[in-house]
Design a protein around this motif. Structure first.
Motif, PDB file in Angstrom:
ATOM      1  N   GLU A   1       0.023   1.284  -3.095  1.00  0.00           N
ATOM      2  CA  GLU A   1       0.662   2.167  -2.112  1.00  0.00           C
ATOM      3  C   GLU A   1       0.724   1.469  -0.748  1.00  0.00           C
ATOM      4  OE1 GLU A   1      -1.899   3.304  -4.087  1.00  0.00           O
ATOM      5  OE2 GLU A   1      -0.669   4.448  -5.480  1.00  0.00           O
ATOM      6  N   GLU A   2      -0.371   0.767  -0.388  1.00  0.00           N
ATOM      7  CA  GLU A   2      -0.370   0.044   0.887  1.00  0.00           C
ATOM      8  C   GLU A   2       0.674  -1.066   0.851  1.00  0.00           C
ATOM      9  OE1 GLU A   2      -4.426  -1.264   1.683  1.00  0.00           O
ATOM     10  OE2 GLU A   2      -5.127   0.714   1.078  1.00  0.00           O
TER      11      GLU A   2
ATOM     12  N   GLU B   1       3.949  17.715  -1.287  1.00  0.00           N
ATOM     13  CA  GLU B   1       3.352  17.574  -2.624  1.00  0.00           C
ATOM     14  C   GLU B   1       2.342  16.426  -2.603  1.00  0.00           C
ATOM     15  OE1 GLU B   1       6.596  16.660  -5.200  1.00  0.00           O
ATOM     16  OE2 GLU B   1       7.130  14.880  -4.095  1.00  0.00           O
ATOM     17  N   PHE B   2       1.629  16.302  -3.707  1.00  0.00           N
ATOM     18  CA  PHE B   2       0.678  15.199  -3.841  1.00  0.00           C
ATOM     19  C   PHE B   2       1.219  14.201  -4.856  1.00  0.00           C
ATOM     20  CE2 PHE B   2      -2.093  18.808  -2.772  1.00  0.00           C
ATOM     21  CZ  PHE B   2      -2.698  18.299  -1.641  1.00  0.00           C
ATOM     22  N   ILE B   3       1.071  12.926  -4.518  1.00  0.00           N
ATOM     23  CA  ILE B   3       1.482  11.887  -5.462  1.00  0.00           C
ATOM     24  C   ILE B   3       0.207  11.197  -5.921  1.00  0.00           C
ATOM     25  CG2 ILE B   3       2.938   9.849  -5.780  1.00  0.00           C
ATOM     26  CD1 ILE B   3       4.142  10.563  -2.960  1.00  0.00           C
ATOM     27  N   ILE B   4       0.037  11.056  -7.203  1.00  0.00           N
ATOM     28  CA  ILE B   4      -1.190  10.407  -7.696  1.00  0.00           C
ATOM     29  C   ILE B   4      -1.105   8.903  -7.448  1.00  0.00           C
ATOM     30  CG2 ILE B   4      -0.458   9.998 -10.107  1.00  0.00           C
ATOM     31  CD1 ILE B   4      -3.408  11.184 -10.716  1.00  0.00           C
ATOM     32  N   CYS B   5      -2.211   8.322  -7.032  1.00  0.00           N
ATOM     33  CA  CYS B   5      -2.224   6.882  -6.754  1.00  0.00           C
ATOM     34  C   CYS B   5      -2.371   6.138  -8.080  1.00  0.00           C
ATOM     35  CB  CYS B   5      -3.383   6.517  -5.840  1.00  0.00           C
ATOM     36  SG  CYS B   5      -3.186   7.188  -4.200  1.00  0.00           S
TER      37      CYS B   5
ATOM     38  N   GLU C   1       7.982  -1.642   2.857  1.00  0.00           N
ATOM     39  CA  GLU C   1       9.051  -0.740   3.320  1.00  0.00           C
ATOM     40  C   GLU C   1       9.210  -0.812   4.829  1.00  0.00           C
ATOM     41  OE1 GLU C   1       8.265   3.384   2.547  1.00  0.00           O
ATOM     42  OE2 GLU C   1       9.981   3.999   3.758  1.00  0.00           O
TER      43      GLU C   1
ATOM     44  N   TYR D   1       4.107   0.544   1.255  1.00  0.00           N
ATOM     45  CA  TYR D   1       4.330   1.012   2.618  1.00  0.00           C
ATOM     46  C   TYR D   1       4.589  -0.191   3.532  1.00  0.00           C
ATOM     47  CZ  TYR D   1       3.513   3.007   7.205  1.00  0.00           C
ATOM     48  OH  TYR D   1       3.663   3.383   8.520  1.00  0.00           O
TER      49      TYR D   1
ATOM     50  N   GLU E   1      14.437   8.574  -2.286  1.00  0.00           N
ATOM     51  CA  GLU E   1      13.923   7.484  -1.437  1.00  0.00           C
ATOM     52  C   GLU E   1      14.219   6.129  -2.079  1.00  0.00           C
ATOM     53  OE1 GLU E   1      10.067   9.668   0.630  1.00  0.00           O
ATOM     54  OE2 GLU E   1       9.897   8.864  -1.397  1.00  0.00           O
TER      55      GLU E   1
ATOM     56  N   GLY F   1       5.435   4.607  -8.267  1.00  0.00           N
ATOM     57  CA  GLY F   1       5.270   6.066  -8.311  1.00  0.00           C
ATOM     58  C   GLY F   1       5.123   6.642  -6.907  1.00  0.00           C
ATOM     59  N   TYR F   2       5.316   5.807  -5.901  1.00  0.00           N
ATOM     60  CA  TYR F   2       5.094   6.181  -4.503  1.00  0.00           C
ATOM     61  C   TYR F   2       6.326   6.867  -3.900  1.00  0.00           C
ATOM     62  CZ  TYR F   2       3.428   5.172   0.313  1.00  0.00           C
ATOM     63  OH  TYR F   2       2.996   5.253   1.613  1.00  0.00           O
ATOM     64  N   TYR F   3       7.475   6.671  -4.557  1.00  0.00           N
ATOM     65  CA  TYR F   3       8.727   7.159  -3.966  1.00  0.00           C
ATOM     66  C   TYR F   3       9.408   8.199  -4.850  1.00  0.00           C
ATOM     67  CZ  TYR F   3       8.186   3.074  -1.026  1.00  0.00           C
ATOM     68  OH  TYR F   3       7.692   2.159  -0.152  1.00  0.00           O
ATOM     69  N   SER F   4      10.177   9.066  -4.185  1.00  0.00           N
ATOM     70  CA  SER F   4      11.014  10.005  -4.937  1.00  0.00           C
ATOM     71  C   SER F   4      12.294   9.261  -5.325  1.00  0.00           C
ATOM     72  CB  SER F   4      11.357  11.209  -4.073  1.00  0.00           C
ATOM     73  OG  SER F   4      12.170  10.797  -2.996  1.00  0.00           O
TER      74      SER F   4
ATOM     75  N   THR G   1      -4.153  -1.679  -2.055  1.00  0.00           N
ATOM     76  CA  THR G   1      -3.597  -0.846  -3.134  1.00  0.00           C
ATOM     77  C   THR G   1      -2.094  -1.046  -3.226  1.00  0.00           C
ATOM     78  OG1 THR G   1      -3.161   1.028  -1.673  1.00  0.00           O
ATOM     79  CG2 THR G   1      -5.316   0.991  -2.731  1.00  0.00           C
TER      80      THR G   1
END
Lengths: 411, 270
Positions: B29-30, B3-7, B36, B33, B96, B90-93, B27
């Motif tokens: 997201e970076e 799927e796609f996750i919006i940044c 993590e 990551y 996760e 919003g980066y993780y399910s 960002t």
């Protein structure tokens, strides 16, 4: 924070001449700038004369120097810029020319007002958009401050700012320039909510005898009117263009018949551009929508996960100009995603789902593939969705890979 | 299916940089990551006011930044702040996030060294052998080793041996198991050592005395190996090879299998 008062400048940019009008909140209607004070001389030739000593003349002053050996003469600037395949010579002269047109506002006491510019051109094509984007960039206008439209839309903007008696039924505009007569017929659909207005365009070539003899011309044009009016209820008619000069409209007016508001003039497109610029800034209360082939014929949404929830993000909005800028955004790929788009055709309640698998994704750890999603409308009917690997900051460089998917409304 | 996750948040004009990280982050997201994959690096050195301020001004995450500032001022709990960032990104399910929460909870009260060991273990479990080996080798440097118990050193050496063995470096693996045995006497380590000896060269020293290789030890180990060999789950590759050899299109099957193994090997050595 106090907002600056806006000055709306509307330019009718023809292939051979241009006209400029101004409008702001304190005015009842746009005012077209005359090049000779006290006269209705609105047309400014799209010409520039670049003198050897650096002086630049434009419009009539340039035409006067056409034969002069003291510099170089360039005319038909817009048409030449459209045809220019290499370099930007005419593009740049056109920018200078439009800059001079904007400076005409200095004749009025309008200091401190923020300029919003609207340009009406005969036709919207990929070339005209390229030229207009160049002009916008060089003049330093943002996309918010700048608007381009064709003559049909400018006619629409002008008409629906007039008394209702003019547009209560169809409205016609005959544009007679050189050896051609163009007809735009505005037709409004719907009586409640937003009313959809379309413009039908028709063209006739003027025969040589009709061009030479005013009486033959009148007869020829009356036949055009008969043809145009067939099965139509018309409440307003505009005659614009040099072709109507000479007071020859006799039989034609008789054929036109009663119960219509009829206008003769030349500056409709420039005034319409002013109104359109004003409406872009003040859409409140405006219940008309102009529909034509450069308006997007549907909407597209993309399925994305946002804050853990699946949502559809609108990529393309129905009714926007296909050449209007569209925001891009970024997504992160989780697993092997499939691009899922929801496509809805104009005036349709049902949307269909279209899927595109993304193949050959770069080999990177999970959730480090960041793609830029860009929308590239090619026309009102066709839209491309472009995804490019944007890398993941300093952590992972872009693979430069991209994926493009094309969609056509109605297919 | 993916799927796609919006940044969310903007891309920073000015990156976040701290010497501990040695990388510029642009960002949310970076940032997520990086946090993590480097959970052992999470400390007050860089998680605090400057990071929260950067998130507010550069990423436009005003509300989250304010919440982090308040949380940090109240608790000084780095892990709570990191969890808050993970949750809001919003980066993780949800799954996760639960996993990360559990990892962060297990790291609470641990020394940086123990956290680093945990990172190595996670990399090993994920099959990222090269990165896991680097982490363990770094921990075995004298500056760290001096502060470790013999037990911990033994565990690290054992895991390092496993990494070498999985990359077919059996002599290096046997060395690691022997060193690990020295540090703490674990039967598992001795068995691993004996297994590695199956694949070493003839002149490799056996270390019988050092490793206490008596008859009873050898017998127990042999019994265990037999048990293992009876489990078909441990012989997937052998079965695949035999099936390929007997297939009608055996040549292409064998070539395909080799390619697959090569790719898998390249992946685990990354």
């Amino acid at each position: 924070m106090s907002q600056k008062k806006k000055l709306y400048i509307g330019i009718d940019l023809g292939y051979e001449r241009a006209m400029v009008s101004l409008f702001h909140a304190g005015m009842v209607e746009p005012e077209t700038i005359s090049t000779v004070s006290g006269e209705e001389k609105y047309q400014i030739p799209t010409a520039i004369f670049a003198g050897r000593k650096g002086s630049i003349y434009y419009g009539d002053e340039a035409v006067k120097r056409e034969e002069s050996s003291d510099g170089e003469y360039f005319d038909g600037l817009y048409a030449q810029a459209l045809a220019e395949k290499e370099g930007f010579l005419y593009h740049d002269y056109l920018v200078q020319y439009i800059r001079r047109l904007i400076r005409l506002k200095e004749r009025y006491d309008l200091k401190g007002m923020e300029v919003r510019l609207a340009i009406a051109v005969p036709e919207i094509t990929p070339d005209s958009i390229e030229v207009m984007e160049y002009v916008r960039g060089q003049l330093g206008f943002s996309t918010e401050q700048f608007l381009v439209m064709d003559y049909g839309e400018s006619f629409f903007a002008h008409t629906y700012h007039q008394d209702r008696s003019i547009w209560m039924h169809d409205t016609m505009l005959f544009d007679f320039s050189k050896d051609r007569i163009e007809l735009y017929t505005l037709h409004c659909e719907g009586h409640t909510g937003i009313q959809n207005v379309t413009a039908q365009k028709k063209e006739w070539a003027v025969s040589l005898p009709a061009a030479k003899d005013l009486q033959i011309r009148d007869e020829y044009f009356s036949n055009i009117i008969r043809e145009a009016m067939q099965k139509k209820i018309v409440s307003g008619v505009y005659f614009i263009g040099d072709g109507f000069d000479g007071g020859w409209l006799k039989e034609s007016l008789r054929v036109l018949g009663p119960n219509k508001r009829v206008f003769l003039g030349k500056n409709l497109y420039t005034r319409g551009a002013c109104y359109a610029a004003y409406r872009k800034n003040h859409p409140e209360g405006w219940k008309f929508f102009y529909d034509c082939d450069y308006k997007l014929q549907g909407e597209i949404s993309m399925k994305i996960r946002k804050n853990g929830e699946p949502v559809y993000v609108k990529l393309v909005e129905e009714g926007r100009n296909w050449f209007a800028p569209v925001d891009s955004f970024h997504v992160i790929c989780r697993g092997d995603p499939v691009l899922e788009l929801l496509v809805r055709q104009k005036r349709s309640r049902n949307a269909k789902t279209v899927t595109f698998p993304l193949e050959d994704l770069p080999d990177r750890p999970a959730k480090t593939i960041r793609l830029k999603v860009m929308i590239r409308p090619r026309s009102g009917q066709q839209v491309s969705v472009l995804l490019t690997d944007d890398g993941f900051g300093e952590l992972f460089a872009s693979s430069k890979k991209s994926w493009e998917f094309s969609l056509t409304f109605g297919k | 299916m993916g799927e796609f996750i919006i940044c969310s948040g903007k891309t920073a004009e000015h990156a976040f940089f701290h010497e501990t990280l040695a990388v510029h982050l642009y960002t949310i997201e970076e940032l997520c990551y990086y946090m993590e994959t480097n959970l052992y690096l999470l400390d007050r050195d860089w998680i605090g006011e400057p990071l929260f301020q950067w998130m507010k001004t550069e990423l436009g995450l005003e509300e989250l930044g304010n919440r982090l500032q308040a949380l940090y001022a109240q608790t000084k709990d780095v892990y709570a702040c990191v969890e808050c960032i993970f949750r809001d990104s919003g980066y993780y399910s949800e799954g996760e996030l639960e996993e990360l929460s559990a990892v962060l909870a297990s790291m609470r009260g641990k020394t940086p060294m123990e956290c680093r060991k945990m990172r190595g273990d996670r990399l090993l479990a994920a099959g990222k052998y090269r990165q896991a080996a680097y982490t363990y080798l770094e921990l075995l440097q004298s500056s760290y080793a001096a502060r470790m118990t013999e037990e911990l050193q033994g565990n690290i050496l054992h895991n390092l041996g496993v990494i070498y063995a999985r990359q077919f470096l059996f002599e290096e693996a046997a060395d690691c198991f022997a060193f690990a045995w020295k540090k703490r006497k674990s039967e598992k380590t001795r068995e691993a050592y004996l297994y590695a000896l199956n694949f070493v060269s003839d002149n490799y020293p056996m270390r019988e005395d050092e490793m206490g290789l008596k008859f009873s030890v050898m017998r127990d180990a042999m019994n265990h190996f037999t048990e293992i060999s009876d489990d078909p789950g441990h012989y997937i590759e052998r079965r695949e090879a035999s099936e390929a050899a007997e297939a009608f299109d055996w040549q292409s099957r064998q070539t395909g299998l080799l390619r697959k193994w090569r790719e898998e090997y390249q992946k685990v050595t990354l």
